[in-house]
Design an enzyme around this catalytic site. Structure first.
Site, short mmCIF file in Angstrom:
data_model
loop_
_atom_site.label_atom_id
_atom_site.label_comp_id
_atom_site.label_asym_id
_atom_site.label_seq_id
_atom_site.Cartn_x
_atom_site.Cartn_y
_atom_site.Cartn_z
N THR A 37 0.84 -1.19 0.00
CA THR A 37 0.00 0.00 0.00
C THR A 37 0.88 1.25 0.00
O THR A 37 1.74 1.41 0.85
CB THR A 37 -0.92 -0.01 1.23
OG1 THR A 37 -1.84 -1.09 1.10
CG2 THR A 37 -1.70 1.28 1.36
N HIS A 187 -7.25 -10.75 -1.13
CA HIS A 187 -6.60 -10.43 0.14
C HIS A 187 -7.39 -11.09 1.26
O HIS A 187 -8.42 -10.60 1.70
CB HIS A 187 -6.55 -8.92 0.33
CG HIS A 187 -5.50 -8.46 1.32
ND1 HIS A 187 -5.00 -9.29 2.30
CD2 HIS A 187 -4.88 -7.27 1.49
CE1 HIS A 187 -4.11 -8.63 3.02
NE2 HIS A 187 -4.01 -7.40 2.55
N ASN A 190 -4.04 -10.44 7.10
CA ASN A 190 -3.71 -9.18 7.78
C ASN A 190 -4.87 -8.49 8.49
O ASN A 190 -4.86 -7.29 8.70
CB ASN A 190 -3.07 -8.20 6.79
CG ASN A 190 -1.80 -8.74 6.18
OD1 ASN A 190 -1.75 -9.03 5.00
ND2 ASN A 190 -0.75 -8.93 6.99
N TYR A 192 -8.05 -8.08 7.58
CA TYR A 192 -9.10 -7.42 6.78
C TYR A 192 -10.31 -8.34 6.66
O TYR A 192 -10.38 -9.37 7.33
CB TYR A 192 -8.52 -6.97 5.45
CG TYR A 192 -7.40 -5.96 5.65
CD1 TYR A 192 -7.65 -4.74 6.30
CD2 TYR A 192 -6.09 -6.24 5.26
CE1 TYR A 192 -6.63 -3.83 6.53
CE2 TYR A 192 -5.07 -5.32 5.49
CZ TYR A 192 -5.34 -4.12 6.13
OH TYR A 192 -4.34 -3.22 6.37
N ASN A 245 -1.55 -11.87 13.89
CA ASN A 245 -2.55 -11.27 14.78
C ASN A 245 -2.79 -9.81 14.40
O ASN A 245 -3.09 -8.99 15.25
CB ASN A 245 -2.08 -11.37 16.24
CG ASN A 245 -3.16 -10.99 17.22
OD1 ASN A 245 -4.35 -11.14 16.94
ND2 ASN A 245 -2.77 -10.46 18.37
#
Length: 369
Positions: A37, A187, A190, A192, A245
């Site tokens: 990103t 994705h 992470n 999301y 985590n």
């Protein structure tokens, strides 16, 4: 699927620089640009400066994964991240993809939805962010105690709303192919939205999308199925991080979660699984946590998570992975494969310019050898 280093290569050849056949794609080396990103896509539209950024990091036969790209107007959680749900965004991606293809690169688009990792200011009509849960995230703070990210309390998706989110992913994948991308990476890592369904620390649902391992994985696998049906399994990858985590998204049994997911993904025959490796610097020093998943998965296996040249070569030579994705090192060294080939010194990355809006500084001004 190719698994062994070799093909008559000389023993002294650097594993990271050996060719590899990933489905229909012939890769010239095993160094992948990880999705990063950069927050320079103003109004969620990719900008012309991304043409130079990605083409700088393109080699003939090299695999690049584009920065996380939103699937809808509810998918946003950070300033100036790109999307691929509008015609304008699709058209803006085309010259960027063309520039990568002009240099012989293979380009996948990582499609994402942040879920509860958001704030009402990023949401249409300042609505609550959507998630698997209504449990809010705690604010992110710096060492001096200053809040650097405030998250709005999320709204738990109703069962009848979930198909719409799945459809948003499907349409984003369709749009990515229209923009010229060679495929998409879902994705699912992470912390999301997909991870928010997968992990039992977050997912507190009592319907068919919560509770058991099978139920928690249902949302992510339904996204995979929809996209495979839309663009073909040979153009689909997914990123997973069962041991991470991030954003308070841990799981009580990450081994079981990761193994169930990769075995389920085999049913769809997708191209690759990109796994965030929790072990980093201990390659070859202890049993690898993701090794059972690597062995169980039928497609190409990509590992990422703080690898350097030495650890990347070691992971490949020990057959722990097929490809290695590099983030910060590739960000700061646009000619990273060449530097690895020569074992040359590396530019140091500047964390302060990772996500600034400047179209040059920290983006395209890192020097080549």
């Amino acid at each position: 699927m190719e698994r062994e280093i070799g093909d008559g290569q000389e023993e002294h050849q650097i594993p990271l620089l050996t060719p590899y056949k990933m489905g229909n794609f012939l890769l010239s080396h095993r160094i992948v640009l990880a999705p990063l990103t950069r927050q320079r896509s103003f109004n969620n539209v990719p900008q012309p400066h991304a043409i130079l950024y990605y083409s700088q990091r393109t080699t003939k036969g090299g695999l690049l994964i584009a920065e996380a790209t939103g699937v809808s107007d509810t998918a946003q959680g950070y300033p100036h991240t790109p999307g691929i749900w509008t015609k304008e965004q699709v058209e803006a991606w085309k010259p960027i993809v063309d520039a990568v293809h002009a240099k012989g690169g293979i380009f996948f688009c990582q499609i994402w939805h942040v879920g509860r990792v958001s704030n009402q200011d990023f949401q249409p009509n300042r609505q609550a962010p959507i998630s698997s849960t209504d449990k809010p995230l705690t604010p992110q703070t710096q060492a001096d105690g200053v809040d650097i990210a405030q998250f709005s309390p999320p709204r738990r998706l109703r069962i009848d709303e979930i198909p719409q989110v799945i459809n948003d992913f499907r349409l984003a994948a369709k749009n990515a192919i229209e923009a010229g991308f060679d495929g998409v990476e879902i994705h699912g890592a992470n912390g999301y939205i997909v991870d928010q369904f997968l992990k039992d620390q977050v997912n507190d649902r009592v319907d068919k999308y919560g509770g058991s391992l099978e139920n928690r994985c249902r949302f992510g696998l339904e996204i995979v199925e929809a996209i495979v049906n839309e663009i073909g399994a040979d153009k689909v990858g997914i990123k997973l991080s069962p041991f991470a985590n991030d954003m308070e998204s841990g799981d009580s049994n990450p081994n079981a979660l990761g193994l169930y997911m990769v075995e389920s993904l085999n049913k769809y025959g997708i191209l690759y699984c990109h796994m965030l490796d929790p072990r980093l610097s201990t390659v070859g020093e202890c049993p690898d946590k993701i090794l059972p998943m690597r062995k169980a998965f039928n497609g190409t296996f990509i590992s990422s998570g703080g690898y350097d040249r030495e650890n990347g070569n070691k992971a490949l030579s020990q057959n722990l992975t097929d490809l290695v994705a590099y983030g910060r090192l590739f960000l700061a060294n646009p000619d990273l494969p060449r530097r690895f080939e020569l074992n040359a010194s590396l530019n140091k990355y500047d964390i302060e310019t990772f996500c600034t809006p400047d179209p040059v500084i920290g983006l395209t001004d890192y020097p080549f050898l």
